[in-house]
Design an enzyme around this catalytic site. Structure first.
Site, PDB file in Angstrom:
ATOM      1  N   ASN A  72     -10.029  -3.507   1.876  1.00  0.00           N
ATOM      2  CA  ASN A  72      -9.710  -3.369   0.458  1.00  0.00           C
ATOM      3  C   ASN A  72     -10.973  -3.069  -0.330  1.00  0.00           C
ATOM      4  O   ASN A  72     -12.065  -2.960   0.240  1.00  0.00           O
ATOM      5  CB  ASN A  72      -9.063  -4.658  -0.071  1.00  0.00           C
ATOM      6  CG  ASN A  72      -7.643  -4.862   0.430  1.00  0.00           C
ATOM      7  OD1 ASN A  72      -6.892  -3.910   0.591  1.00  0.00           O
ATOM      8  ND2 ASN A  72      -7.279  -6.108   0.677  1.00  0.00           N
ATOM      9  N   HIS A 114       0.830  -1.218   0.000  1.00  0.00           N
ATOM     10  CA  HIS A 114       0.000   0.000   0.000  1.00  0.00           C
ATOM     11  C   HIS A 114       0.862   1.266   0.000  1.00  0.00           C
ATOM     12  O   HIS A 114       0.510   2.274   0.615  1.00  0.00           O
ATOM     13  CB  HIS A 114      -0.958   0.025   1.200  1.00  0.00           C
ATOM     14  CG  HIS A 114      -1.892  -1.147   1.251  1.00  0.00           C
ATOM     15  ND1 HIS A 114      -3.035  -1.219   0.487  1.00  0.00           N
ATOM     16  CD2 HIS A 114      -1.833  -2.302   1.954  1.00  0.00           C
ATOM     17  CE1 HIS A 114      -3.659  -2.365   0.730  1.00  0.00           C
ATOM     18  NE2 HIS A 114      -2.942  -3.042   1.622  1.00  0.00           N
TER      19      HIS A 114
END
Length: 498
Positions: free
Chosen positions: A145, A72
Site C-alpha cells: 500500500n 482494490h
C-alpha cells in the site's frame, strides 16, 4: 479548440498508427457482413436464429464483465523497469538484485481500497501499490500500500474490517456506525486511521505517493543466512496531497483523476519513478525488539533501522488495453522468488492464501496463463487442464511425478531457508498490545501544529455521523494517544454539529 490531453486524444492517436481498417470478423475469424443490421424475415419480420453473428455479438456482450475485486477494485497500472543501483547481495540471493545496472521488467498497479470500480480516485482511502517483477526466476509480486502500516494484525479480522468499509447490508449505503464501531473496538487500527485521516490520506494522483511492502519479509543470501526486511518505494516526484475541498471537487468533475494523470504523464514521456529501498533487522535484533517486528500495525523506526538504497522503479509504458493488462493483472504475495521469503507476520500469512484464491475466483484457475501474468520462462509443472487452459497442456510431457521420462525435475534453488518454530498452539488475542505509543510519536514528532489540526478536523468531520456511544469510545482511544488529539476531535465534532 483547446489542446486535448493524450488520454482524451487516444482514438485519434490509434487511427494515426493504424492507417488501414481491418475487415470485421467474428471470434473465429470469419468475415461479418454487417455489424449494424440483424437478419430478419422481411423489413418488419422477426429475427432469425441463424443470425449467428448477432447471437455471438450479444452473447459475448452479456459476458464482458467479470467479478470486480472485493478490495482494490478501482485502479490504474503501467509498465516499465526496475534497475539495480546498489549491491545488496550480502542480504539476498534473489537474481533480480544480483548485478548493479541490471534491469527487470515490471508492472505496477495503483488502486483505492474500499471503493467500487466506478468510485472516485480522490476519496480518502488507502491506496494499493502492487509491483510485479518479471524476473528470470519467475514473477515476484510485492503487494503493498501507500502506507507502511495496516489497520489490523490478524487476517481473521480482514473480512469484517472490509465489510465496514463497504455498504450496510440493508440500506446499501456507507455507514458511519459500521466504520467507527469496528475502529473503536479494535484499537490497533488507531495508527493507520491516523495516517488515513492525515494529509496523506488523499494523495494527488498515483505519482506523488510512496509505496511500501508494509509486511516484514525474510531475505536469504547465497550462504543461506536469513535477515528480516521491509521494502520501501519513495516517490521521486515528491509527496503531494490534495486538500479536502479540491478532492471533493475532483470527485465530481473528474472522478478518474488518478488514472488520467498517470496515463498522460507517461504519454508525454514524463516517466514517474520511485527509489527502491529496504530496512533490515537481524534475527537477534528481532528477538530483542521492543515491539513484535511482525506486527503490520507498527513501523520499524528509521533511527534504529535506516533505509538502505537498492534501485529505481520507472514506468514508461501505458497499457495497450485496460481490460487485458490492468483488469486481468493479478498479484499475490505468495509469488516470491528464491532469496525472498515470508516472515511470521500473520497478515502476510493470511494473504499468501487469500490473494491467489481470489484470482482463481475472478479470472479462473488458469489466470497465470493470461499474458500479462505469464512469467518470462514458460512454467513446467504437474498441474493440468481446467477452464480456459491455453498452454496446450504442456504437450506430451508426463503429468505425474516421479517419472522416468524427463518430466520437470525438482530444483534445489527453490528450497526455503530452515527455521525453528515452537510454542503452544492456541489463538492469541493481541488486542491488548501496545496500540498507542507509535501513534503518539506520529502525533507529537511527525506532524506539525497545522497538520494535527487538520487530522483532528478530518476525523471529526467523519466521526460526527456515528452514534454518540461510538463517538465517545472512539475519542477515548485517540485520547490515549494524546489528550490534545482527543480534545481536538471533540471540538471538531461540536463545531460541525453547531
Amino acid at each position: 479548440m483547446a489542446q486535448r490531453d493524450h488520454a482524451a486524444n487516444q482514438l485519434n492517436h490509434w487511427k494515426e498508427t493504424n492507417e488501414v481498417s481491418n475487415r470485421a470478423t467474428n471470434l473465429h475469424g470469419i468475415p461479418v457482413a454487417s455489424v449494424t443490421t440483424s437478419l430478419t424475415v422481411g423489413k418488419r419480420g422477426p429475427i432469425l436464429l441463424q443470425d449467428t453473428a448477432l447471437v455471438e455479438h450479444l452473447a459475448q456482450f452479456d459476458r464482458e464483465r467479470i467479478p470486480e475485486r472485493v478490495v482494490h477494485a478501482k485502479g490504474a497500472a503501467a509498465f516499465g523497469y526496475f534497475e539495480v543501483t546498489h549491491d545488496i547481495s550480502k542480504y539476498t540471493k534473489a537474481k533480480v538484485f544480483d548485478t548493479i545496472g541490471k534491469k527487470t521488467d515490471i508492472a505496477i498497479r495503483f488502486s483505492t481500497v474500499g471503493g467500487e470500480n466506478g468510485s472516485a480516485d480522490t476519496v480518502r482511502d488507502p491506496r494499493g501499490f502492487a509491483v510485479k517483477f518479471y524476473t528470470e526466476d519467475g514473477n515476484w509480486d510485492l503487494v503493498g500500500n501507500n502506507t507502511p502500516i495496516f489497520f489490523i494484525r490478524d487476517p481473521f479480522l480482514f473480512p469484517s474490517f472490509i465489510h465496514t468499509q463497504k455498504r450496510n447490508p440493508q440500506t446499501h449505503l456507507k455507514d458511519a456506525d459500521m466504520f467507527w464501531d469496528f475502529i473503536s473496538l479494535r484499537p490497533e487500527t488507531t495508527h493507520q486511521v491516523s495516517f488515513l485521516f492525515s494529509d496523506r490520506g488523499i494523495p494527488d494522483g498515483h505519482r506523488h505517493m510512496n509505496g511500501y511492502g508494509s509486511h516484514t519479509f525474510k531475505l536469504v543470501n547465497a550462504q543461506g543466512q536469513p535477515i528480516y526486511c521491509k521494502f520501501h518505494m519513495k516517490t521521486d516526484q515528491g509527496i503531494k496531497n490534495l486538500p479536502v475541498s479540491n478532492a471533493d471537487s475532483l470527485s465530481q468533475t473528474d472522478p478518474d483523476y488518478g488514472i488520467r494523470d498517470l496515463f498522460n504523464a507517461i504519454a508525454t514521456k514524463d516517466y514517474p519513478s520511485w527509489s527502491f529501498k529496504i530496512q533490515v533487522m537481524t534475527l537477534e535484533q528481532a528477538e530483542k525488539f521492543k515491539w513484535n517486528p511482525f506486527d503490520v500495525t507498527k513501523i520499524w523506526p528509521h533511527s534504529e533501522f535506516p533505509l538502505i538504497p537498492v534501485g529505481k522503479l520507472v514506468l514508461n509504458r501505458n497499457a495497450t488495453n485496460y481490460f487485458a493488462e490492468v483488469e486481468q493483472l493479478a498479484f499475490s504475495p505468495a509469488n516470491m522468488v528464491p532469496g525472498v521469503e515470508p516472515s511470521p507476520d500473520k497478515m502476510l500469512q493470511g494473504r499468501l492464501f487469500s490473494y491467489t484464491d481470489t484470482h482463481r475466483h475472478r479470472l479462473g484457475p488458469n489466470y497465470a496463463q493470461i499474458p500479462v501474468n505469464c512469467p518470462l520462462a514458460r512454467p513446467h509443472t504437474y498441474t493440468r487442464d481446467g477452464f480456459a487452459s491455453a498452454d496446450r497442456h504442456q504437450g506430451g510431457a508426463p503429468n505425474y511425478f516421479p517419472n522416468s521420462f524427463n518430466g520437470p525435475h525438482e530444483d534445489p534453488e527453490g528450497v526455503a531457508s530452515v527455521y525453528v518454530a515452537s510454542g503452544d498452539v492456541h489463538r492469541e488475542d493481541t488486542s491488548g498490545d501496545d496500540n498507542f505509543s507509535q501513534v503518539s510519536n506520529f502525533w507529537t514528532n511527525v506532524l506539525n501544529t497545522e497538520e494535527r489540526k487538520r487530522l483532528a478536523a478530518n476525523i471529526g468531520g467523519h466521526l460526527k455521523n456515528a452514534s454518540e456511544v461510538i463517538r465517545e469510545r472512539t475519542i477515548a482511544n485517540f485520547t490515549q494517544v494524546n489528550a490534545e488529539y482527543g480534545q481536538l476531535i471533540r471540538e471538531a465534532i461540536n463545531v460541525t454539529h453547531n
